[in-house]
Design a protein around this motif. Structure first.
Motif: not given
Length: 348
Positions: A202-231
């Motif tokens: 998401n373009n909004a995940f990247k600010t002038a200071q940081k790229d939150f596409h690689v933030a532990a909290d966002l990627t961690g939640q993506a992992n949690h959703l992925g497990v729920t999907m059957g990975a």
């Protein structure tokens, strides 16, 4: 046997870190990981057999760790840009040869690659067929994962597993979640294992200071959703920062996520990713990243140390291996595997 592992001073420093979240909370990788974490689950014997084939192949076979060669960049990043540094990999057979010679547990690549060599190699190394992609021929470029074939097609090719990507946070994420979850259900019904690339976009995940596409909290939640999907295995980028939810002010977060469950240390950030994989019941493999040249070997070893000490199950590293001479690619894959074979590198 593991070969002698030479570490840089930075990588050696990683070996002394102790995580703020105890390793006792994790379902740690190990030789009996399948029996401990997959057998009690709802997976069928056929899926367990496929998981066993993947976990028990290659130099890391039987350790509970995995080393996978992924080569889908010909679609995702254009073939010329991906294979230009080493044109031998325009020929799909050389991708399979690199994975086998490199001692990998599996090779992850496209319908096109497997379709051209499946009969020759299906019995030699587990196939992980990537069933969806983001193609870059649309102008202007868009970020949308679309299916390139069916689960049944992958099964007919002799696939042990299927893999897919979801761009969590994107405008297209709802369709991708529903589509991939259904594909994984079908794969499991046919007895195949599943691997999910859990990427944020998401373009909004990247600010002038940081790229939150690689933030532990966002990627961690993506992992949690992925497990729920059957990975059965989660693929994720190594985290580089934290505080995406709190900074961007969306979703839900509590202070403990940042001051009790993690720090700014790379191993703590990655352990938060592992926690979100149901405390390690589903294995986390981190991506090796792009090839930057002379420092690739040291970078790959560093990523492997961070992943292993955090409680992860291995690396899925492609460009660093196939964008260099064949023998050097094999050596780099072996160096990654040596981290997981080295008993001195333990859980933090």
């Amino acid at each position: 046997m593991a070969s002698p592992l030479t570490l840089s001073s930075e990588n050696e420093a990683l070996l002394t870190h102790q995580c703020v979240v105890s390793k006792d909370l994790l379902h740690a990788p190990g030789p009996n990981f399948l029996d401990r974490c997959f057998v009690p689950s709802g997976r069928t014997p056929q899926v367990l057999r496929s998981l066993g084939a993947l976990y028990n192949h290659g130099r890391l076979g039987g350790t509970g760790y995995v080393s996978i060669l992924p080569v889908d960049q010909g679609i995702e990043h254009t073939a010329g840009a991906s294979f230009g540094p080493n044109p031998m990999y325009f020929d799909p057979e050389n991708i399979l040869k690199l994975a086998i010679e490199g001692g990998c547990n599996a090779v992850a690549t496209t319908f096109g690659t497997f379709g051209s060599v499946a009969r020759k190699y299906a019995h030699k190394i587990p196939f992980l067929v990537k069933i969806n992609h983001n193609e870059l021929l649309t102008y202007p470029n868009k970020y949308e994962q679309i299916m390139f074939g069916s689960v049944r097609q992958a099964w007919d090719m002799g696939a042990t597993a299927v893999g897919a990507t979801v761009y969590f946070g994107s405008e297209d994420s709802n369709r991708e979640i529903v589509e991939v979850a259904a594909a994984f259900e079908e794969a499991h019904s046919l007895g195949m294992a599943t691997v999910l690339w859990c990427y944020t976009r998401n373009n909004a995940f990247k600010t002038a200071q940081k790229d939150f596409h690689v933030a532990a909290d966002l990627t961690g939640q993506a992992n949690h959703l992925g497990v729920t999907m059957g990975a059965d295995i989660i693929k994720q980028k190594l985290p580089e920062n934290n505080g995406g939810f709190s900074t961007l002010k969306f979703g839900k977060c509590v202070p403990a996520m940042y001051d009790q469950l993690s720090t700014d240390h790379p191993i703590d950030l990655t352990r938060y990713q592992v926690l979100n994989c149901y405390s390690g019941r589903i294995g986390l493999i981190n991506s090796g990243g792009e090839s930057l040249g002379a420092g690739d070997l040291e970078s790959a070893v560093r990523t492997a140390i961070v992943n292993k000490r955090a409680g992860g199950q291995g690396l899925i590293s492609g460009r660093k291996a196939f964008q260099r001479p064949f023998a050097e690619g094999v050596a780099l894959l072996n160096a990654i595997q040596d981290v997981y074979l080295n008993p001195a590198i333990t859980l933090a």
